[in-house]
Design an enzyme around this catalytic site. Structure first.
Site, mmCIF file in Angstrom:
data_model
loop_
_atom_site.group_PDB
_atom_site.id
_atom_site.type_symbol
_atom_site.label_atom_id
_atom_site.label_comp_id
_atom_site.label_asym_id
_atom_site.label_seq_id
_atom_site.Cartn_x
_atom_site.Cartn_y
_atom_site.Cartn_z
ATOM 1 N N GLY A 1 21.058 -7.178 20.465
ATOM 2 C CA GLY A 1 20.170 -6.928 19.341
ATOM 3 C C GLY A 1 19.962 -8.119 18.429
ATOM 4 C CG ASP B 1 21.596 -7.631 6.927
ATOM 5 O OD1 ASP B 1 21.922 -8.237 7.963
ATOM 6 O OD2 ASP B 1 20.597 -6.895 6.860
ATOM 7 C CB ILE B 2 17.011 -7.900 4.083
ATOM 8 C CG1 ILE B 2 15.922 -7.587 3.076
ATOM 9 C CG2 ILE B 2 16.598 -7.559 5.505
ATOM 10 C CD1 ILE B 2 14.679 -8.458 3.228
ATOM 11 C CG HIS C 1 23.051 -14.198 12.049
ATOM 12 N ND1 HIS C 1 22.089 -14.697 12.897
ATOM 13 C CD2 HIS C 1 23.019 -12.849 12.207
ATOM 14 C CE1 HIS C 1 21.493 -13.709 13.528
ATOM 15 N NE2 HIS C 1 22.051 -12.570 13.149
ATOM 16 C CG HIS D 1 25.948 -9.163 11.396
ATOM 17 N ND1 HIS D 1 24.900 -8.513 10.790
ATOM 18 C CD2 HIS D 1 25.426 -9.805 12.470
ATOM 19 C CE1 HIS D 1 23.783 -8.749 11.471
ATOM 20 N NE2 HIS D 1 24.075 -9.515 12.502
ATOM 21 C CB SER E 1 16.510 -9.551 15.198
ATOM 22 O OG SER E 1 17.297 -9.605 14.028
ATOM 23 C CG ASN F 1 24.546 -8.635 17.015
ATOM 24 O OD1 ASN F 1 25.445 -8.023 17.585
ATOM 25 N ND2 ASN F 1 24.017 -8.221 15.873
HETATM 26 P P1 DGP Z 1 20.871 -9.866 14.202
HETATM 27 O O1 DGP Z 1 20.331 -8.562 14.683
HETATM 28 O O2 DGP Z 1 22.300 -10.079 14.569
HETATM 29 O O3 DGP Z 1 19.979 -11.039 14.594
HETATM 30 O O4 DGP Z 1 20.859 -9.765 12.617
HETATM 31 C C1 DGP Z 1 19.837 -10.203 11.802
HETATM 32 C C2 DGP Z 1 20.064 -9.607 10.449
HETATM 33 O O5 DGP Z 1 19.298 -10.334 9.515
HETATM 34 C C3 DGP Z 1 19.647 -8.146 10.305
HETATM 35 O O6 DGP Z 1 20.789 -7.367 9.988
HETATM 36 C C4 DGP Z 1 18.655 -8.139 9.140
HETATM 37 C C5 DGP Z 1 18.857 -9.479 8.495
HETATM 38 N N1 DGP Z 1 17.658 -10.074 7.970
HETATM 39 C C6 DGP Z 1 16.500 -10.296 8.634
HETATM 40 N N2 DGP Z 1 15.604 -10.887 7.846
HETATM 41 C C7 DGP Z 1 16.217 -11.065 6.640
HETATM 42 C C8 DGP Z 1 15.796 -11.639 5.418
HETATM 43 O O7 DGP Z 1 14.681 -12.114 5.236
HETATM 44 N N3 DGP Z 1 16.708 -11.636 4.394
HETATM 45 C C9 DGP Z 1 17.974 -11.131 4.532
HETATM 46 N N4 DGP Z 1 18.780 -11.181 3.481
HETATM 47 N N5 DGP Z 1 18.396 -10.594 5.695
HETATM 48 C C10 DGP Z 1 17.519 -10.556 6.730
#
Ligand code: DGP
Length: 114
Positions: free
Chosen positions: A93, A30-31, A100, A102, A95, A87
């Site tokens: 939350g 995760d970023i 996906h 976590h 996004s 989520n």
């Molecule tokens: P959610 O809130 O459950 O939709 O989680 C989305 C997650 O995705 C959040 O923890 C940040 C991660 N994320 C968003 N954009 C990127 C990206 O470009 N690269 C990576 N590695 N993670 C990302």
């Protein structure tokens, strides 16, 4: 192809720190990590969220969990424990509109979540 950031990562159009890949799933860090280990496990199939999964997706959904468990072993957090989170929707939350899971671990996680 769906036009969201995870679809682009699956298509290798943008980079990510990939930790697992097979024909059905991809996992990357995760970023914005919320724990020492924070990895996202995705189906390659474009499923917008868990509510959009359909009959026939059961094996794929189960695969995501077994992949997550294998990654947890690889990351050395199997014995200390970890949390898997999916989520769905605004209140949770969500996004990015690509399903996906976590994988969070490497520290003690509070319960209930915020
Ligand atoms: P959610 O809130 O459950 O939709 O989680 C989305 C997650 O995705 C959040 O923890 C940040 C991660 N994320 C968003 N954009 C990127 C990206 O470009 N690269 C990576 N590695 N993670 C990302």
């Amino acid at each position: 192809m769906a036009d969201n950031i995870f679809a682009k990562i699956i298509a290798k159009q943008i980079p990510a720190q990939i930790v697992f890949e097979d024909d059905r799933a991809l996992a990357f860090r995760d970023i914005n990590p919320q724990a020492p280990v924070h990895i996202l496990v995705l189906p390659k199939k474009a499923i917008a969220n868990v509510g959009a999964a359909v009959t026939g997706d059961e094996a794929l959904l189960g695969h995501l969990l077994t992949v997550a468990a294998q990654i947890a072993r690889n990351e050395g957090i199997d014995s200390t424990g970890y949390r898997l989170v999916v989520n769905k929707g605004r209140d949770a939350g969500e996004s990015v509109p690509h399903l996906h899971v976590h994988l969070l671990g490497g520290r003690s996680l509070n319960w209930p979540p915020g």
